[in-house]
Design a protein around this motif. Structure first.
Motif, short mmCIF file in Angstrom:
data_model
loop_
_atom_site.label_atom_id
_atom_site.label_comp_id
_atom_site.label_asym_id
_atom_site.label_seq_id
_atom_site.Cartn_x
_atom_site.Cartn_y
_atom_site.Cartn_z
N THR A 58 -45.43 4.62 7.26
CA THR A 58 -45.58 4.65 8.71
C THR A 58 -45.02 3.38 9.35
OG1 THR A 58 -47.57 6.00 8.47
CG2 THR A 58 -47.23 4.92 10.59
N LYS A 59 -45.32 2.25 8.74
CA LYS A 59 -44.87 0.97 9.28
C LYS A 59 -43.34 0.85 9.21
CE LYS A 59 -45.79 -4.00 8.87
NZ LYS A 59 -46.56 -5.04 8.13
N GLU A 60 -42.78 1.19 8.04
CA GLU A 60 -41.33 1.07 7.86
C GLU A 60 -40.57 2.07 8.74
OE1 GLU A 60 -40.44 1.48 3.75
OE2 GLU A 60 -40.97 -0.60 3.25
N SER A 61 -41.08 3.31 8.80
CA SER A 61 -40.36 4.33 9.57
C SER A 61 -40.41 4.02 11.06
CB SER A 61 -40.97 5.71 9.30
OG SER A 61 -42.34 5.73 9.65
N THR A 62 -41.53 3.50 11.55
CA THR A 62 -41.62 3.15 12.97
C THR A 62 -40.64 2.04 13.31
OG1 THR A 62 -43.96 3.78 12.97
CG2 THR A 62 -43.17 2.43 14.81
N SER A 63 -40.58 1.02 12.43
CA SER A 63 -39.64 -0.08 12.66
C SER A 63 -38.19 0.41 12.59
CB SER A 63 -39.88 -1.18 11.63
OG SER A 63 -38.91 -2.20 11.73
N LEU A 64 -37.92 1.29 11.61
CA LEU A 64 -36.56 1.81 11.45
C LEU A 64 -36.16 2.67 12.65
CD1 LEU A 64 -34.03 2.21 9.71
CD2 LEU A 64 -35.20 4.10 8.55
N LEU A 65 -37.09 3.45 13.19
CA LEU A 65 -36.78 4.27 14.36
C LEU A 65 -36.39 3.40 15.55
CD1 LEU A 65 -39.50 7.08 14.28
CD2 LEU A 65 -37.04 7.38 14.17
N ASP A 66 -37.10 2.28 15.72
CA ASP A 66 -36.75 1.37 16.82
C ASP A 66 -35.34 0.81 16.63
OD1 ASP A 66 -39.23 1.82 17.90
OD2 ASP A 66 -40.16 0.05 17.01
N GLU A 67 -35.01 0.42 15.40
CA GLU A 67 -33.69 -0.15 15.15
C GLU A 67 -32.58 0.89 15.34
OE1 GLU A 67 -33.78 -1.79 11.27
OE2 GLU A 67 -35.23 -3.36 11.75
N LEU A 68 -32.81 2.10 14.80
CA LEU A 68 -31.78 3.14 14.95
C LEU A 68 -31.61 3.54 16.41
CD1 LEU A 68 -32.56 5.47 11.90
CD2 LEU A 68 -30.74 3.79 12.12
N ALA A 69 -32.72 3.60 17.15
CA ALA A 69 -32.62 3.94 18.57
C ALA A 69 -31.83 2.87 19.32
CB ALA A 69 -34.02 4.08 19.17
N LEU A 70 -32.04 1.60 18.95
CA LEU A 70 -31.29 0.52 19.59
C LEU A 70 -29.80 0.64 19.30
CD1 LEU A 70 -31.42 -2.11 21.22
CD2 LEU A 70 -31.74 -3.35 19.08
N ILE A 71 -29.46 0.95 18.04
CA ILE A 71 -28.05 1.10 17.67
C ILE A 71 -27.43 2.31 18.37
CG2 ILE A 71 -26.48 1.56 15.74
CD1 ILE A 71 -28.43 0.07 13.93
N ASN A 72 -28.15 3.46 18.31
CA ASN A 72 -27.58 4.68 18.88
C ASN A 72 -27.46 4.60 20.40
OD1 ASN A 72 -27.53 5.76 16.30
ND2 ASN A 72 -29.53 6.71 16.49
N ASN A 73 -28.47 4.05 21.05
CA ASN A 73 -28.41 3.93 22.50
C ASN A 73 -27.35 2.92 22.93
OD1 ASN A 73 -30.48 5.77 22.71
ND2 ASN A 73 -32.07 4.21 22.81
N GLY A 74 -27.16 1.86 22.12
CA GLY A 74 -26.15 0.87 22.44
C GLY A 74 -24.75 1.45 22.36
N SER A 75 -24.56 2.44 21.47
CA SER A 75 -23.23 3.05 21.32
C SER A 75 -22.92 4.03 22.44
CB SER A 75 -23.11 3.76 19.98
OG SER A 75 -24.01 4.86 19.93
N ASP A 76 -23.95 4.43 23.21
CA ASP A 76 -23.74 5.40 24.28
C ASP A 76 -23.53 4.76 25.64
OD1 ASP A 76 -24.08 7.36 22.43
OD2 ASP A 76 -26.21 7.62 22.82
N LYS A 77 -23.67 3.44 25.75
CA LYS A 77 -23.62 2.77 27.05
C LYS A 77 -22.46 1.80 27.11
CE LYS A 77 -28.64 2.99 27.60
NZ LYS A 77 -29.88 2.20 27.78
N GLY A 78 -22.01 1.55 28.32
CA GLY A 78 -21.02 0.49 28.54
C GLY A 78 -19.62 0.91 28.17
N ASN A 79 -18.69 -0.03 28.34
CA ASN A 79 -17.29 0.24 28.01
C ASN A 79 -17.04 0.06 26.53
OD1 ASN A 79 -17.20 -2.51 27.57
ND2 ASN A 79 -16.58 -2.94 29.67
N GLN A 80 -15.79 0.17 26.14
CA GLN A 80 -15.45 0.11 24.72
C GLN A 80 -15.84 -1.22 24.09
OE1 GLN A 80 -14.33 2.65 23.12
NE2 GLN A 80 -14.01 1.72 21.13
N GLN A 81 -15.59 -2.33 24.78
CA GLN A 81 -15.93 -3.64 24.21
C GLN A 81 -17.44 -3.78 24.06
OE1 GLN A 81 -14.12 -6.54 26.74
NE2 GLN A 81 -12.04 -6.14 25.99
#
Length: 631
Positions: free
Chosen positions: A167-190
């Protein structure tokens, strides 16, 4: 509070949730007191932790607390009961104090639990270990109290630690993956690339966390049968004690985020490949605009004779031939570089056929290039001569090297394409296996659903006597074995799809949906199966005791005169009748009944008839003169 923080206290087994349930479906909390003085602070910590595990819906059904005082002193038992008032007053519905065979001294009369019910907030009863089955089914009691429920405290504690770690590892991993995935959907190419670069690798391996979660979920859902005595071995790791729905929800969220993360990685890889192709294209463009243009300007001659013109024409045709073969190789290479996502096996066969055709055309083109290239080399190597017969030596080393280099380059490109075709062919064969596993897994879910439907609609009868009921119980266990094999078969197929998807680096079309469906149907089946077993076991106990009383036993009259036996038969019969009216409740809140109302009414009528016979027997034993008068 985490188990790892209070692990030394939990290892002492001051209290535990065995997984057993009372007749109201409330959980049973056991407090095994010992000869040594119990540390009340540690017991309070243990109770706080255990009561934080079940869901609020489970807590609402109340707890039955068993205080085992057979090896303890009365004042310790009294202190524990009073402590329950402060720790869990609203959640305790019944407290069973198991007394020793030799009762405590007369001081116990100074504290009458039944008089203190309003103040305590729950009912407290004193009971011997062998009478505990009046309040709780034997299959819900551990072996310490004469029951058949298997409980291993260290095994439960180890699984609990695994659950909390996941539970602890999966919750932390979900936060990290969400940060990566959401970061790839916003902003310009750079901004995209900067976001992905900063968070590209999670702190833990997603595959490892998913594997841990699948193994944990498999253990939670596993049904085990005790082969020695034929009784059902209950696992304490069920929904209400280890929040199985929470594990499934975390796994679903992880699969979703990890799939998005893999797509981000694939897109990044494609961008890198495109950048490399763009760089190579620019190299070709620069060559064409520079050295290539100079070469075209230098080669403007048309020849001073027919032979010279023919030689120039042949050389030009060879260049065109080289360009044609290059186009074929480019087409095959482009086809191999595109991701394959066929919808079915027929599409795969069509793609394989197209690959073989393109590879064959490349073979034919390369063979023609070799022949023409060799002919051109032979022509260049021949010495020219003037009209009057004098030979002229021409330096053609640079041209020879160029022709040989072109031929070798085409051969290497063809070899690379052949290697890639082999890889693509293997990948497509694996995709055929993937489609087959997905189809068979979906079929396993359908089979399991049909078994569940058959269980609820046709497995209704409880038998007319003890012997028939035992036969029905044995048939039911074989039926459950068939369902268990179907479930295991489905899980093996889904595990195979996971391995194939990892090898293919693709997302399965149905495993993400099939696995939750398989687990959901299996959980529904196990709950319905457990209810069927409980009813059959209660029916066996009812019929056995009723037959013992109804049959003539002149050599054991004192056994029949035991009022407690009549009370127990009546209690079991009423509990069985009540159970027939209760639906099977699934984790998602849905309810289903066994059979039709008419089927249940027929079964209940047979039980009432036997209860009437037992009641009549009881009256005859109390008033023998009634028998004489009636006769």
């Amino acid at each position: 509070m985490e188990a790892s923080v209070i692990l030394p206290i939990l290892k002492k087994k001051l209290a535990f949730l065995s997984g057993g349930k009372d007749r109201r479906s409330g959980l049973i909390l056991t407090i095994p007191l010992c000869l040594e003085q119990t540390n009340m602070d540690e017991l309070s910590v243990t109770l706080d932790y255990l009561l934080s595990i079940p869901s609020e819906k489970c807590k609402a059904r109340g707890f039955t607390v068993i205080v085992d005082g057979r090896k303890s002193q009365w004042n310790v038992v009294k202190t524990v009961v009073v402590m329950l008032q402060n720790v869990v007053p609203a959640e305790v519905s019944l407290v069973c104090v198991v007394k020793p065979d030799e009762f405590w001294d007369k001081k116990v009369t100074h504290f009458c639990f039944w008089k203190e019910k309003d103040r305590l907030g729950f009912e407290v009863i004193l009971v011997s270990a062998n009478k505990l089955t009046r309040y709780i089914e034997p299959c819900q009691l551990t072996e310490d109290f004469g029951g058949s429920l298997t409980y291993d405290h260290m095994d439960w504690l180890n699984k609990r630690l695994v659950f909390e770690k996941f539970t602890k590892e999966s919750t932390s991993l979900l936060d990290e993956l969400a940060l990566i995935n959401n970061g790839s959907d916003k902003g310009n190419q750079q901004e995209k690339e900067r976001s992905v670069d900063l968070n590209f690798l999670p702190s833990v391996d997603p595959e490892t966390v998913l594997q841990t979660g699948h193994e944990l979920l498999s253990e939670l859902q596993q049904r085990r049968f005790n082969g020695s005595d034929g009784g059902v071995s209950w696992s304490p790791m069920d929904d209400e004690l280890l929040a199985q729905p929470q594990v499934m929800k975390l796994l679903d969220s992880l699969r979703e985020q990890y799939t998005r993360y893999q797509e981000v990685c694939r897109q990044r890889s494609k961008r890198t490949q495109l950048e490399e192709i763009q760089q190579k294209v620019m190299q070709v463009v620069n060559w064409l605009e520079g050295p290539g243009s100079e070469q075209l300007r230098a080669q403007w001659g048309i020849g001073d004779s027919i032979r010279a013109s023919q030689a120039l024409q042949q050389k030009h045709e060879e260049i065109e031939s080289q360009h044609s073969l290059s186009q074929q190789l480019d087409g095959l290479l482009g086809m191999l570089c595109v991701d394959v996502a066929p919808a079915d096996g027929a599409s795969i066969q069509q793609t394989l056929k197209l690959l073989e055709e393109k590879l064959k055309s490349v073979d034919v083109g390369l063979q023609g290039l070799r022949e023409k290239g060799q002919g051109l080399l032979d022509q260049i190597s021949n010495q020219a001569s003037w009209a009057y017969g004098k030979d002229v030596t021409i330096e053609n080393k640079e041209n020879v090297d160029h022709i040989q280099g072109v031929m070798e380059d085409m051969q290497l490109r063809k070899q690379r394409c052949e290697d890639m075709v082999d890889v693509r062919r293997l990948k497509m064969l694996q995709m055929v296996q993937l489609f087959k596993c997905e189809e068979d897994a979906a079929q396993a879910v359908e089979w399991l659903s049909e078994l569940l439907d058959a269980l609820l609609k046709t497995h209704i009868r409880l038998g007319d006597d003890a012997q028939e009921t035992k036969v029905l119980l044995e048939k039911h266990r074989k039926f459950v074995d068939v369902a268990q094999s179907t479930y295991d078969y489905g899980r093996q197929l889904l595990q195979a799809t996971v391995v194939l998807c990892q090898s293919l680096r693709c997302t399965s079309r149905s495993s993400g949906d099939t696995l939750p469906r398989l687990n959901r149907v299996w959980k529904q089946f196990t709950i319905a199966s457990e209810e069927r077993v409980h009813r059959l076991e209660m029916a066996i106990a009812f019929h056995s005791n009723a037959e013992k009383i109804l049959q003539d036993c002149p050599e054991e009259p004192e056994a029949i005169n035991d009022e407690e036996q009549f009370d127990e038969i009546e209690a079991v019969g009423k509990s069985l009748l009540d159970r027939l009216t209760v639906p099977v409740v699934y984790p998602d809140g849905t309810e289903q009944y066994f059979g039709s109302p008419s089927d249940m009414a027929s079964t209940a009528e047979h039980i009432r008839d036997r209860m009437k016979l037992v009641s009549l027997k009881r009256q005859q034993l109390r008033h023998p003169e009634m028998v004489t008068t009636e006769s």
